[in-house]
Design a protein around this motif. Sequence first.
Motif, PDB file in Angstrom:
ATOM      1  N   PHE A  69       0.922   3.077 -10.882  1.00  0.00           N
ATOM      2  CA  PHE A  69      -0.087   2.557  -9.958  1.00  0.00           C
ATOM      3  C   PHE A  69      -1.238   3.545  -9.923  1.00  0.00           C
ATOM      4  O   PHE A  69      -1.050   4.737  -9.647  1.00  0.00           O
ATOM      5  CB  PHE A  69       0.503   2.358  -8.558  1.00  0.00           C
ATOM      6  CG  PHE A  69       1.468   1.209  -8.477  1.00  0.00           C
ATOM      7  CD1 PHE A  69       1.006  -0.092  -8.365  1.00  0.00           C
ATOM      8  CD2 PHE A  69       2.832   1.432  -8.536  1.00  0.00           C
ATOM      9  CE1 PHE A  69       1.897  -1.161  -8.309  1.00  0.00           C
ATOM     10  CE2 PHE A  69       3.726   0.383  -8.480  1.00  0.00           C
ATOM     11  CZ  PHE A  69       3.260  -0.923  -8.369  1.00  0.00           C
ATOM     12  N   CYS A  70      -2.430   3.041 -10.213  1.00  0.00           N
ATOM     13  CA  CYS A  70      -3.629   3.873 -10.261  1.00  0.00           C
ATOM     14  C   CYS A  70      -4.519   3.593  -9.051  1.00  0.00           C
ATOM     15  O   CYS A  70      -4.445   2.513  -8.441  1.00  0.00           O
ATOM     16  CB  CYS A  70      -4.419   3.616 -11.541  1.00  0.00           C
ATOM     17  SG  CYS A  70      -3.508   3.935 -13.075  1.00  0.00           S
ATOM     18  N   GLY A  97      -2.245  -6.904   1.004  1.00  0.00           N
ATOM     19  CA  GLY A  97      -1.823  -8.082   0.244  1.00  0.00           C
ATOM     20  C   GLY A  97      -1.290  -7.827  -1.152  1.00  0.00           C
ATOM     21  O   GLY A  97      -0.916  -8.781  -1.843  1.00  0.00           O
ATOM     22  N   LEU A  98      -1.218  -6.565  -1.620  1.00  0.00           N
ATOM     23  CA  LEU A  98      -0.746  -6.305  -2.979  1.00  0.00           C
ATOM     24  C   LEU A  98       0.737  -6.636  -3.104  1.00  0.00           C
ATOM     25  O   LEU A  98       1.567  -6.155  -2.338  1.00  0.00           O
ATOM     26  CB  LEU A  98      -0.986  -4.842  -3.360  1.00  0.00           C
ATOM     27  CG  LEU A  98      -0.543  -4.445  -4.774  1.00  0.00           C
ATOM     28  CD1 LEU A  98      -1.291  -5.259  -5.831  1.00  0.00           C
ATOM     29  CD2 LEU A  98      -0.748  -2.955  -5.004  1.00  0.00           C
ATOM     30  N   ILE A 126      -3.711   8.732 -10.432  1.00  0.00           N
ATOM     31  CA  ILE A 126      -2.445   8.147 -10.041  1.00  0.00           C
ATOM     32  C   ILE A 126      -2.395   8.023  -8.517  1.00  0.00           C
ATOM     33  O   ILE A 126      -2.811   8.930  -7.796  1.00  0.00           O
ATOM     34  CB  ILE A 126      -1.268   8.988 -10.595  1.00  0.00           C
ATOM     35  CG1 ILE A 126       0.066   8.251 -10.383  1.00  0.00           C
ATOM     36  CG2 ILE A 126      -1.258  10.374 -10.000  1.00  0.00           C
ATOM     37  CD1 ILE A 126       1.222   8.909 -11.132  1.00  0.00           C
ATOM     38  N   ALA A 127      -1.939   6.903  -8.021  1.00  0.00           N
ATOM     39  CA  ALA A 127      -1.994   6.604  -6.587  1.00  0.00           C
ATOM     40  C   ALA A 127      -0.942   7.384  -5.816  1.00  0.00           C
ATOM     41  O   ALA A 127       0.117   7.746  -6.344  1.00  0.00           O
ATOM     42  CB  ALA A 127      -1.812   5.107  -6.355  1.00  0.00           C
ATOM     43  N   GLY A 138     -10.923   2.880  -1.510  1.00  0.00           N
ATOM     44  CA  GLY A 138     -10.670   2.551  -2.906  1.00  0.00           C
ATOM     45  C   GLY A 138      -9.720   1.387  -3.070  1.00  0.00           C
ATOM     46  O   GLY A 138      -9.459   0.642  -2.122  1.00  0.00           O
ATOM     47  N   ILE A 139      -9.201   1.266  -4.265  1.00  0.00           N
ATOM     48  CA  ILE A 139      -8.316   0.158  -4.590  1.00  0.00           C
ATOM     49  C   ILE A 139      -7.193   0.655  -5.493  1.00  0.00           C
ATOM     50  O   ILE A 139      -7.406   1.492  -6.377  1.00  0.00           O
ATOM     51  CB  ILE A 139      -9.097  -0.991  -5.281  1.00  0.00           C
ATOM     52  CG1 ILE A 139      -8.147  -2.150  -5.589  1.00  0.00           C
ATOM     53  CG2 ILE A 139      -9.839  -0.496  -6.515  1.00  0.00           C
ATOM     54  CD1 ILE A 139      -8.863  -3.391  -6.118  1.00  0.00           C
ATOM     55  N   VAL A 140      -5.993   0.170  -5.237  1.00  0.00           N
ATOM     56  CA  VAL A 140      -4.831   0.477  -6.065  1.00  0.00           C
ATOM     57  C   VAL A 140      -4.591  -0.699  -7.016  1.00  0.00           C
ATOM     58  O   VAL A 140      -4.621  -1.861  -6.591  1.00  0.00           O
ATOM     59  CB  VAL A 140      -3.584   0.722  -5.191  1.00  0.00           C
ATOM     60  CG1 VAL A 140      -2.335   0.838  -6.052  1.00  0.00           C
ATOM     61  CG2 VAL A 140      -3.767   1.982  -4.352  1.00  0.00           C
ATOM     62  N   PHE A 141      -4.365  -0.384  -8.276  1.00  0.00           N
ATOM     63  CA  PHE A 141      -4.049  -1.445  -9.235  1.00  0.00           C
ATOM     64  C   PHE A 141      -2.900  -1.004 -10.145  1.00  0.00           C
ATOM     65  O   PHE A 141      -2.791   0.177 -10.501  1.00  0.00           O
ATOM     66  CB  PHE A 141      -5.283  -1.823 -10.072  1.00  0.00           C
ATOM     67  CG  PHE A 141      -5.861  -0.701 -10.884  1.00  0.00           C
ATOM     68  CD1 PHE A 141      -5.455  -0.487 -12.203  1.00  0.00           C
ATOM     69  CD2 PHE A 141      -6.818   0.144 -10.345  1.00  0.00           C
ATOM     70  CE1 PHE A 141      -6.002   0.530 -12.964  1.00  0.00           C
ATOM     71  CE2 PHE A 141      -7.364   1.172 -11.095  1.00  0.00           C
ATOM     72  CZ  PHE A 141      -6.955   1.371 -12.408  1.00  0.00           C
ATOM     73  N   PRO A 142      -2.026  -1.922 -10.508  1.00  0.00           N
ATOM     74  CA  PRO A 142      -0.939  -1.590 -11.427  1.00  0.00           C
ATOM     75  C   PRO A 142      -1.466  -1.530 -12.860  1.00  0.00           C
ATOM     76  O   PRO A 142      -2.378  -2.273 -13.235  1.00  0.00           O
ATOM     77  CB  PRO A 142       0.047  -2.746 -11.241  1.00  0.00           C
ATOM     78  CG  PRO A 142      -0.801  -3.892 -10.798  1.00  0.00           C
ATOM     79  CD  PRO A 142      -1.934  -3.315 -10.010  1.00  0.00           C
ATOM     80  N   TYR A 143      -0.858  -0.640 -13.659  1.00  0.00           N
ATOM     81  CA  TYR A 143      -1.321  -0.505 -15.032  1.00  0.00           C
ATOM     82  C   TYR A 143      -0.146  -0.247 -15.960  1.00  0.00           C
ATOM     83  O   TYR A 143       0.767   0.518 -15.645  1.00  0.00           O
ATOM     84  CB  TYR A 143      -2.327   0.638 -15.158  1.00  0.00           C
ATOM     85  CG  TYR A 143      -2.935   0.742 -16.540  1.00  0.00           C
ATOM     86  CD1 TYR A 143      -3.936  -0.126 -16.933  1.00  0.00           C
ATOM     87  CD2 TYR A 143      -2.460   1.684 -17.453  1.00  0.00           C
ATOM     88  CE1 TYR A 143      -4.482  -0.061 -18.207  1.00  0.00           C
ATOM     89  CE2 TYR A 143      -3.000   1.760 -18.723  1.00  0.00           C
ATOM     90  CZ  TYR A 143      -4.011   0.885 -19.095  1.00  0.00           C
ATOM     91  OH  TYR A 143      -4.539   0.942 -20.375  1.00  0.00           O
TER      92      TYR A 143
END
Length: 456
Positions: free
Chosen positions: A356-357, A306-307, A293-294, A263-268
């Motif tokens: 972080f989701c 790279g995040l 939620i991550a 998957g992928i983690v993204f800030p929200y």
Amino acid sequence: MPSRYQAGAWRGHGPGQGAWLRLGLEGGRGSRGTHPCSGLRAGGWERRVFPFKRQALELLPLSLCKSPKHTAPPAACPLPAAAARPRAQGPAPLPAMLLLPLLLEATLLQLASGSYHPFYNGFYYNHVMNDKGNGHEKVAYFNGAKLVVETPRDPVYSSSGANVTLPCHYRFEPDQEGKRKIRIKWSKLRDDYTKEQDVLVAIGKTYMAFGDFRGRAHLHQGGRHEASLVVSDVRLQDDGKYRCEVIDGLEDESDVVDLRLQGIVFPYQPPRGQYRLNFHEAERACQEQGAVIATFSQLFQAWSEGLDWCNAGWLADGTVQYPIRLPRKPCGGLHLAPGIRSYGPRHRHLHRFDVFCFSSALRGEIFYLERPAGLTLEEAKQACQDAGAEIARVGHLYSAWKFLGLDRCDAGWLADGSVRYPIAKPRANCGPAEPGVRSFGFPSKGRFGVFCYKER
């Protein structure tokens, strides 16, 4: 008629105590007292009384005056004269059958007092405390076999909507040929280390799944000693560590297998702006965007890929952290090395941050709709419905960019009212030089295209 006499038995109280059994002659009723050697050991002495007719009996010592170190009895261990010296008159010697209860009592007292294995009750115990009182353990296998449970050391990878098998096998050392009634239990470890979540229990071919796993989890017992768990229609919240526990009578052993979703983690952050979410609001915000939620491990993996994000956000364990690849003054200072910056655990109701989701692979497809004059948010929602779809969520867009290589240099509405666009191949007039999902924020007015999502 001869008077009745008493034979007394004293037993020490306290850890590691031996036993002292005195068979003597004293008139009257038995009473509690102190043995003359009791100063050598901890605890008092308890006298047990048995009625006998007048009789000359011998003294039967068991670990007599034995110290905690099990040394030889000291010479200064006097016995009461009445007990050591037989009386001049009395009937014939006591029949041997009357001595059997006393010998049995003596044997049990000695077994309870010495450095012997605990009483075997037909079950297998693994770790048994020794009798030295030093807190160390020794291993004793009462049924002659050791139970071993094994799961893979490497994580098991899957994705949302797929089926996955979590391997687990057990064995006995040495192998046990007879059929045993084994119970299997699977549970999911929580990220905040609170009570584990029950997944499934099974005895033989009968099993029961619990909670969100009901109807999705069952055992795969292809081999004689296999206890693998099969989870179908994998969901985002299934990511994590699982315990496989094998129970044989009162003995159990377990091991842990790690299920990781690709998957992928993204800030929200919500439309209200930065740092407006407590923990529970953060959980709901991720769910509304097709994500969860991550966890820390997911954030760490994203950082290693790279995040870099300078806003702190909630994680599933209730901590607040943020990933930094390029140290800079506003993000913890220049003196700190790259890594995950942590604020530690925060109050889940009072403190407010971003979140972080985590989103996994899509179960459907994303497509872009546009009109010559553009669309408002309400018009965009209606346009997706007319196309047999729904307006895409933020998690959908990130997953399509990550796993499907979605690349569109046209901004479009998303379900939360934000306007974004995904860039897989950076180019001029399409934002920064790095791939990513660009954002125009939450415009209160304007006309754009729309990203729609349709389940397969």
